[in-house]
Write a protein that holds these residues in place. Structure first.
Motif, PDB file in Angstrom:
ATOM      1  N   GLY A  85      37.070  22.833 -11.102  1.00 21.31           N
ATOM      2  CA  GLY A  85      35.700  23.093 -11.548  1.00 21.31           C
ATOM      3  C   GLY A  85      34.668  22.477 -10.628  1.00 21.31           C
ATOM      4  N   ARG A  86      35.031  22.300  -9.350  1.00 25.95           N
ATOM      5  CA  ARG A  86      34.133  21.673  -8.392  1.00 25.95           C
ATOM      6  C   ARG A  86      33.727  22.655  -7.298  1.00 25.95           C
ATOM      7  N   GLU A  87      32.528  22.468  -6.803  1.00 20.15           N
ATOM      8  CA  GLU A  87      32.020  23.278  -5.698  1.00 20.15           C
ATOM      9  C   GLU A  87      32.733  22.908  -4.400  1.00 20.15           C
ATOM     10  N   LEU A  88      32.912  23.896  -3.529  1.00 23.95           N
ATOM     11  CA  LEU A  88      33.422  23.617  -2.190  1.00 23.95           C
ATOM     12  C   LEU A  88      32.256  23.218  -1.292  1.00 23.95           C
ATOM     13  N   VAL A  89      32.416  22.098  -0.600  1.00 23.12           N
ATOM     14  CA  VAL A  89      31.379  21.621   0.322  1.00 23.12           C
ATOM     15  C   VAL A  89      32.042  21.246   1.646  1.00 23.12           C
ATOM     16  N   LEU A  90      31.259  21.301   2.712  1.00 20.21           N
ATOM     17  CA  LEU A  90      31.781  20.922   4.025  1.00 20.21           C
ATOM     18  C   LEU A  90      31.934  19.407   4.090  1.00 20.21           C
ATOM     19  N   HIS A  91      33.170  18.968   4.202  1.00 17.34           N
ATOM     20  CA  HIS A  91      33.461  17.536   4.264  1.00 17.34           C
ATOM     21  C   HIS A  91      32.959  16.999   5.601  1.00 17.34           C
ATOM     22  N   PRO A  92      32.172  15.927   5.606  1.00 18.24           N
ATOM     23  CA  PRO A  92      31.579  15.451   6.865  1.00 18.24           C
ATOM     24  C   PRO A  92      32.603  15.067   7.927  1.00 18.24           C
ATOM     25  N   GLN A  93      33.699  14.410   7.525  1.00 17.38           N
ATOM     26  CA  GLN A  93      34.723  14.063   8.518  1.00 17.38           C
ATOM     27  C   GLN A  93      35.421  15.310   9.031  1.00 17.38           C
ATOM     28  N   ALA A  94      35.688  16.260   8.125  1.00 17.82           N
ATOM     29  CA  ALA A  94      36.313  17.506   8.545  1.00 17.82           C
ATOM     30  C   ALA A  94      35.397  18.249   9.523  1.00 17.82           C
ATOM     31  N   ARG A  95      34.099  18.245   9.230  1.00 18.52           N
ATOM     32  CA  ARG A  95      33.137  18.901  10.124  1.00 18.52           C
ATOM     33  C   ARG A  95      33.227  18.314  11.522  1.00 18.52           C
ATOM     34  N   ASP A  96      33.203  17.005  11.635  1.00 22.97           N
ATOM     35  CA  ASP A  96      33.241  16.362  12.948  1.00 22.97           C
ATOM     36  C   ASP A  96      34.543  16.677  13.687  1.00 22.97           C
ATOM     37  N   PHE A 129      36.020  21.729   1.259  1.00 19.08           N
ATOM     38  CA  PHE A 129      36.953  21.256   0.246  1.00 19.08           C
ATOM     39  C   PHE A 129      36.191  20.998  -1.050  1.00 19.08           C
ATOM     40  N   PRO A 130      36.900  20.915  -2.188  1.00 24.41           N
ATOM     41  CA  PRO A 130      36.218  20.552  -3.435  1.00 24.41           C
ATOM     42  C   PRO A 130      35.526  19.193  -3.325  1.00 24.41           C
ATOM     43  N   VAL A 131      34.400  19.070  -3.964  1.00 27.81           N
ATOM     44  CA  VAL A 131      33.652  17.809  -3.959  1.00 27.81           C
ATOM     45  C   VAL A 131      34.583  16.661  -4.365  1.00 27.81           C
ATOM     46  N   GLY A 132      34.530  15.580  -3.606  1.00 26.56           N
ATOM     47  CA  GLY A 132      35.337  14.405  -3.915  1.00 26.56           C
ATOM     48  C   GLY A 132      36.676  14.357  -3.205  1.00 26.56           C
ATOM     49  N   ALA A 133      36.987  15.395  -2.419  1.00 25.20           N
ATOM     50  CA  ALA A 133      38.262  15.418  -1.701  1.00 25.20           C
ATOM     51  C   ALA A 133      38.258  14.396  -0.570  1.00 25.20           C
ATOM     52  N   ASP A 134      39.441  13.891  -0.249  1.00 27.31           N
ATOM     53  CA  ASP A 134      39.647  13.056   0.935  1.00 27.31           C
ATOM     54  C   ASP A 134      40.473  13.840   1.940  1.00 27.31           C
ATOM     55  N   ILE A 135      40.287  13.552   3.213  1.00 32.61           N
ATOM     56  CA  ILE A 135      41.001  14.339   4.223  1.00 32.61           C
ATOM     57  C   ILE A 135      42.379  13.753   4.507  1.00 32.61           C
ATOM     58  N   ILE A 136      43.259  14.634   4.979  1.00 28.11           N
ATOM     59  CA  ILE A 136      44.578  14.257   5.495  1.00 28.11           C
ATOM     60  C   ILE A 136      44.568  14.577   6.985  1.00 28.11           C
ATOM     61  N   PRO A 137      44.757  13.591   7.853  1.00 25.31           N
ATOM     62  CA  PRO A 137      44.688  13.867   9.294  1.00 25.31           C
ATOM     63  C   PRO A 137      45.811  14.777   9.772  1.00 25.31           C
ATOM     64  N   ASN A 138      45.477  15.611  10.737  1.00 23.25           N
ATOM     65  CA  ASN A 138      46.410  16.567  11.317  1.00 23.25           C
ATOM     66  C   ASN A 138      46.617  16.197  12.787  1.00 23.25           C
ATOM     67  N   PRO A 139      47.751  15.595  13.142  1.00 22.43           N
ATOM     68  CA  PRO A 139      47.940  15.148  14.523  1.00 22.43           C
ATOM     69  C   PRO A 139      48.145  16.286  15.517  1.00 22.43           C
ATOM     70  N   TYR A 140      48.405  17.496  15.009  1.00 21.09           N
ATOM     71  CA  TYR A 140      48.698  18.616  15.914  1.00 21.09           C
ATOM     72  C   TYR A 140      47.431  19.207  16.517  1.00 21.09           C
TER      73      TYR A 140
END
Length: 267
Positions: A85-96, A129-140
């Motif tokens: 039930g959360r909006e999708l927003v551009l995660h700042p770390q994901a954006r960078d 990602f949904p508001v409040g999500a944390d990122i998982i780093p992708n080494p590839y």
């Protein structure tokens, strides 16, 4: 418990064989953990949303593989939003991370980096990602996955990305669970037996020694043992010894012909 959701029409149609289950079992086993349940689902948003709602409400640690890209058949991010039930927003770390990846690709191709180009904007969709999500780093390729509630983890469908990301999650977010899925098995080969005759004994052992579980693996053409049943118990290593001894005594009372004893450790 640990659950897996494996998403993609290509898996269900047979165009690609799933490799995530066997690798997840391996990664978990290395850490003394085990898979409790698995769900396969096609690229159907309603079904994906329902499975994610179950995952989020279950209290389990869940890994979802696939569908977090930015093509029309990638529904997982939107379904995660609906499930929470959360909006999708551009995660700042994901954006960078995504912009940095786009810049590197442009340099490799000898082109100027254009952050406002249509291609870059499409790539940025993978960081919504949904508001409040944390990122998982992708080494590839640095395009991240994401985590909700600290225990439902969203990974790409590509094994080369998903597997090291799963390993990172297990070590960085769930180190406290390492070793909690350690199970042992002890079984005996029973020759020429019929499962229906053994069933009452199996039921009795489970009732008497819960939470130890009884298992039965019949074979009709084994190259060494021929027709037989591998009958055994599984559970915590200290718990199975008494249950297995009781199982053996029950088999003796039934006049069963027993062969070698098999001992295994799981997860």
């Amino acid at each position: 418990m640990i659950g897996l959701i494996i998403i993609g029409d290509e898996i269900l149609s047979g165009r690609r064989q799933d490799k995530h289950l066997s690798k997840a079992i391996e990664l978990l086993s290395e850490r003394g953990m085990a898979v409790s349940w698995v769900r396969y689902v096609g690229d159907e948003p309603d079904r994906i949303t329902a499975d994610l709602q179950h995952a989020l409400s279950s209290g389990d640690v869940v890994f979802s593989f696939g569908g977090i890209g930015a093509t029309p058949d990638d529904h997982t991010r939107a379904c995660a939003g609906k499930a929470t039930g959360r909006e999708l927003v551009l995660h700042p770390q994901a954006r960078d991370l995504i912009l940095q990846r786009c810049k590197v690709l442009a340099e490799q191709e000898g082109k100027p980096f254009e952050p406002d180009s249509a291609d870059t904007q499409r790539r940025l969709q993978m960081g919504f990602f949904p508001v409040g999500a944390d990122i998982i780093p992708n080494p590839y390729n640095q395009i991240p996955g994401f985590t909700l509630e600290g225990r439902v983890h969203f990974l790409p469908g590509f094994p080369v990305m998903a597997w090291p990301m799963m390993a990172w999650v297990l070590d960085e977010l769930h180190a406290d669970l390492h070793g909690q899925g350690q199970l042992a098995e002890k079984a005996v080969v029973v020759y020429g037996a019929i499962e229906s005759v053994l069933t009452p004994l199996m039921v009795e052992v489970e009732a008497r020694f819960a939470p130890v579980k009884v298992f039965s693996l019949p074979s009709v053409d084994h190259p060494v043992h021929g027709r037989h049943i591998e009958l055994g118990v599984k559970g915590g290593a200290p718990d199975i010894e008494e249950a297995f001894a009781y199982l053996q005594q029950g088999l003796l009372k039934l006049g069963a012909k027993m062969g070698p004893i098999l001992v295994r450790n799981q997860a």
